[in-house]
Design a protein around this motif. Structure first.
Motif, PDB file in Angstrom:
ATOM      1  N   LEU A   9      30.218  47.021  33.251  1.00  0.00           N
ATOM      2  CA  LEU A   9      30.754  47.675  32.066  1.00  0.00           C
ATOM      3  C   LEU A   9      32.071  48.371  32.449  1.00  0.00           C
ATOM      4  O   LEU A   9      32.939  47.733  33.008  1.00  0.00           O
ATOM      5  CB  LEU A   9      29.717  48.651  31.483  1.00  0.00           C
ATOM      6  N   SER A  10      32.184  49.677  32.187  1.00  0.00           N
ATOM      7  CA  SER A  10      33.428  50.349  32.538  1.00  0.00           C
ATOM      8  C   SER A  10      33.606  50.373  34.053  1.00  0.00           C
ATOM      9  O   SER A  10      32.692  50.697  34.797  1.00  0.00           O
ATOM     10  CB  SER A  10      33.441  51.777  31.980  1.00  0.00           C
ATOM     11  N   HIS A  11      34.764  49.961  34.497  1.00  0.00           N
ATOM     12  CA  HIS A  11      35.143  50.096  35.900  1.00  0.00           C
ATOM     13  C   HIS A  11      36.628  49.766  36.040  1.00  0.00           C
ATOM     14  O   HIS A  11      37.196  49.040  35.228  1.00  0.00           O
ATOM     15  CB  HIS A  11      34.288  49.237  36.836  1.00  0.00           C
ATOM     16  N   ASP A  12      37.224  50.312  37.061  1.00  0.00           N
ATOM     17  CA  ASP A  12      38.672  50.195  37.242  1.00  0.00           C
ATOM     18  C   ASP A  12      38.980  49.874  38.702  1.00  0.00           C
ATOM     19  O   ASP A  12      39.514  50.709  39.434  1.00  0.00           O
ATOM     20  CB  ASP A  12      39.349  51.510  36.828  1.00  0.00           C
ATOM     21  N   PRO A  13      38.632  48.662  39.153  1.00  0.00           N
ATOM     22  CA  PRO A  13      38.850  48.315  40.558  1.00  0.00           C
ATOM     23  C   PRO A  13      40.334  48.201  40.876  1.00  0.00           C
ATOM     24  O   PRO A  13      41.160  48.032  39.966  1.00  0.00           O
ATOM     25  CB  PRO A  13      38.146  46.957  40.684  1.00  0.00           C
ATOM     26  N   PRO A  14      40.679  48.260  42.156  1.00  0.00           N
ATOM     27  CA  PRO A  14      42.098  48.187  42.530  1.00  0.00           C
ATOM     28  C   PRO A  14      42.625  46.756  42.520  1.00  0.00           C
ATOM     29  O   PRO A  14      43.228  46.286  43.491  1.00  0.00           O
ATOM     30  CB  PRO A  14      42.104  48.790  43.939  1.00  0.00           C
ATOM     31  N   THR A  15      42.389  46.048  41.424  1.00  0.00           N
ATOM     32  CA  THR A  15      42.917  44.700  41.267  1.00  0.00           C
ATOM     33  C   THR A  15      44.410  44.777  40.983  1.00  0.00           C
ATOM     34  O   THR A  15      44.826  45.522  40.090  1.00  0.00           O
ATOM     35  CB  THR A  15      42.222  43.977  40.100  1.00  0.00           C
ATOM     36  N   PRO A  16      45.240  44.030  41.702  1.00  0.00           N
ATOM     37  CA  PRO A  16      46.681  44.100  41.443  1.00  0.00           C
ATOM     38  C   PRO A  16      47.021  43.645  40.029  1.00  0.00           C
ATOM     39  O   PRO A  16      46.397  42.728  39.486  1.00  0.00           O
ATOM     40  CB  PRO A  16      47.276  43.137  42.480  1.00  0.00           C
ATOM     41  N   ARG A  17      47.985  44.305  39.402  1.00  0.00           N
ATOM     42  CA  ARG A  17      48.523  43.901  38.109  1.00  0.00           C
ATOM     43  C   ARG A  17      49.865  43.223  38.362  1.00  0.00           C
ATOM     44  O   ARG A  17      50.706  43.767  39.070  1.00  0.00           O
ATOM     45  CB  ARG A  17      48.732  45.092  37.192  1.00  0.00           C
ATOM     46  N   LEU A  18      50.053  42.075  37.767  1.00  0.00           N
ATOM     47  CA  LEU A  18      51.236  41.267  38.055  1.00  0.00           C
ATOM     48  C   LEU A  18      52.525  42.045  37.862  1.00  0.00           C
ATOM     49  O   LEU A  18      53.403  42.048  38.727  1.00  0.00           O
ATOM     50  CB  LEU A  18      51.240  40.013  37.178  1.00  0.00           C
ATOM     51  N   GLU A  19      52.633  42.744  36.733  1.00  0.00           N
ATOM     52  CA  GLU A  19      53.888  43.421  36.400  1.00  0.00           C
ATOM     53  C   GLU A  19      54.136  44.656  37.260  1.00  0.00           C
ATOM     54  O   GLU A  19      55.253  45.177  37.293  1.00  0.00           O
ATOM     55  CB  GLU A  19      53.898  43.805  34.918  1.00  0.00           C
ATOM     56  N   LEU A  20      53.123  45.127  37.982  1.00  0.00           N
ATOM     57  CA  LEU A  20      53.261  46.327  38.806  1.00  0.00           C
ATOM     58  C   LEU A  20      53.244  46.010  40.300  1.00  0.00           C
ATOM     59  O   LEU A  20      53.283  46.933  41.117  1.00  0.00           O
ATOM     60  CB  LEU A  20      52.130  47.317  38.489  1.00  0.00           C
ATOM     61  N   SER A  21      53.194  44.729  40.647  1.00  0.00           N
ATOM     62  CA  SER A  21      53.006  44.340  42.045  1.00  0.00           C
ATOM     63  C   SER A  21      54.336  43.993  42.719  1.00  0.00           C
ATOM     64  O   SER A  21      55.228  43.428  42.082  1.00  0.00           O
ATOM     65  CB  SER A  21      52.075  43.126  42.135  1.00  0.00           C
ATOM     66  N   PRO A  22      54.452  44.294  44.004  1.00  0.00           N
ATOM     67  CA  PRO A  22      55.618  43.834  44.761  1.00  0.00           C
ATOM     68  C   PRO A  22      55.593  42.313  44.868  1.00  0.00           C
ATOM     69  O   PRO A  22      54.551  41.679  44.638  1.00  0.00           O
ATOM     70  CB  PRO A  22      55.439  44.504  46.129  1.00  0.00           C
ATOM     71  N   ARG A  42      50.655  36.131  45.358  1.00  0.00           N
ATOM     72  CA  ARG A  42      49.240  35.839  45.570  1.00  0.00           C
ATOM     73  C   ARG A  42      48.507  35.670  44.254  1.00  0.00           C
ATOM     74  O   ARG A  42      47.541  34.902  44.153  1.00  0.00           O
ATOM     75  CB  ARG A  42      48.582  36.951  46.391  1.00  0.00           C
ATOM     76  N   LEU A  43      48.950  36.381  43.218  1.00  0.00           N
ATOM     77  CA  LEU A  43      48.333  36.262  41.901  1.00  0.00           C
ATOM     78  C   LEU A  43      48.778  34.990  41.181  1.00  0.00           C
ATOM     79  O   LEU A  43      48.068  34.497  40.302  1.00  0.00           O
ATOM     80  CB  LEU A  43      48.679  37.475  41.037  1.00  0.00           C
ATOM     81  N   ILE A  44      49.954  34.492  41.544  1.00  0.00           N
ATOM     82  CA  ILE A  44      50.531  33.342  40.846  1.00  0.00           C
ATOM     83  C   ILE A  44      50.158  32.026  41.501  1.00  0.00           C
ATOM     84  O   ILE A  44      49.681  31.106  40.842  1.00  0.00           O
ATOM     85  CB  ILE A  44      52.070  33.473  40.780  1.00  0.00           C
ATOM     86  N   LYS A  45      50.359  31.923  42.800  1.00  0.00           N
ATOM     87  CA  LYS A  45      50.208  30.650  43.496  1.00  0.00           C
ATOM     88  C   LYS A  45      48.758  30.434  43.922  1.00  0.00           C
ATOM     89  O   LYS A  45      48.191  31.236  44.660  1.00  0.00           O
ATOM     90  CB  LYS A  45      51.113  30.591  44.731  1.00  0.00           C
TER      91      LYS A  45
END
Length: 313
Positions: free
Chosen positions: A179-192, A198-201
């Motif tokens: 249910l509610s959770h906020d793991p440290p998954t990278p967000r594309l627009e905020l990532s170096p 890594r999120l794209i390829k």
């Protein structure tokens, strides 16, 4: 036709030995999950339909589908989970895809779907293996913005339910996520750039890369328990509100739910409740469904509000 519904939270941290913040909570959750597993065993389904997300282990921004059904699937090795093929009935999967196309759902298909812990954890916990039963794996994009609306997810689940209604089988339908959770998954627009790539390829990470990513999640969970770190704590109020509506069967009410609300209150991972909505919508097309909340508790060391809802037609 008999139908069994199981919607359950998953947290990969439940596969680790993170320290319990409240005595007995882990045991209580696993006990209820064991009861669900026993119910599946007694029910002995001809088919398990799993609606699950992915966490950038099988699907990437290189080509991110909104929905995808696999005609064959294999588990990834994230969180040191056992890999291996799922027992997917190929012709049934293809027939489902064709039926959905006739209902104006132009979904993706995969003849070699990679499924991560979002699908493998419930299969292991509910059946003990990836290939004990015939499984139809259904991916819903919950992590990669833009996501499908809750209205579209509900309609997608209903369409799959219409397809399944024509089959003379006992079926277990599983919704895995939330249910509610906020793991440290990278967000594309905020990532170096290196993380964004890594999120794209599409790639198969090495075990070292997986271990580094997973260690970061464990550290984030420990910081959350101490009231620190970047992760939004799980929200009991949001979870309770969602569960009340969900158990009542008012799935149309979720059509109004926005991603902005989820991000602000429930956290990035709460988008996964789309799998619950789709699973319940499918099950409700198969007959009168009675649902019951079997378990709920905040488990901060797992970063997640953990819930289990079951139903039978």
């Amino acid at each position: 036709m008999a139908v069994q519904l199981i919607c359950c939270s998953h947290s990969p941290l439940m596969t680790t030995d993170v320290e319990e913040t409240e005595t007995g909570v882990h045991a209580s959750f696993f006990s209820e999950l064991d009861s669900c597993a026993e119910a599946v065993k007694q029910f002995d389904p001809d088919l398990i339909v799993v609606f699950g997300p992915d966490h950038f282990n099988g699907f990437f921004y290189e080509l991110m589908p909104t929905f995808c059904i696999g005609t064959a699937a294999v588990g990834t090795k994230d969180w040191h989970l056992e890999s291996g093929p799922l027992r997917v009935p190929r012709e049934l999967a293809l027939a489902c895809i064709r039926f959905l196309q006739s209902r104006d759902f132009d979904l993706a298909l995969s003849h070699d779907m990679k499924v991560d812990h979002g699908i493998t954890i419930p299969l292991f916990k509910l059946t003990g293996a990836l290939n004990r039963y015939n499984v139809l794996p259904v991916f819903i994009n919950c992590a990669a913005d833009p996501r499908p609306s809750f209205r579209r997810v509900r309609m997608f689940g209903e369409a799959i339910g219409e397809f399944l209604a024509g089959k003379d089988m006992k079926m277990t339908i599983v919704g895995s996520g939330g249910l509610s959770h906020d793991p440290p998954t990278p967000r594309l627009e905020l990532s170096p750039p290196d993380i964004a790539q890594r999120l794209i390829k599409k790639q198969t990470p090495t075990q070292e890369e997986l271990d580094a990513r997973e260690s970061r999640v464990v550290r984030a969970a420990r910081e959350l328990v101490r009231g620190k770190g970047p992760c939004l704590p799980p929200s009991e109020q949001w979870d309770r509100d969602f569960l009340t509506t969900f158990v009542s069967g008012r799935l149309n009410d979720f059509d109004r739910m926005s991603d902005t609300e989820i991000d602000r209150v429930a956290g990035f991972g709460a988008h996964e409740v789309r799998t619950w909505v789709a699973a319940a919508a499918a099950a409700r097309k198969l007959g009168g469904l009675h649902t019951e909340l079997k378990y709920y508790h905040l488990v901060p060391e797992w970063i997640t509000g953990m819930g289990i809802v079951v139903g039978r037609t």
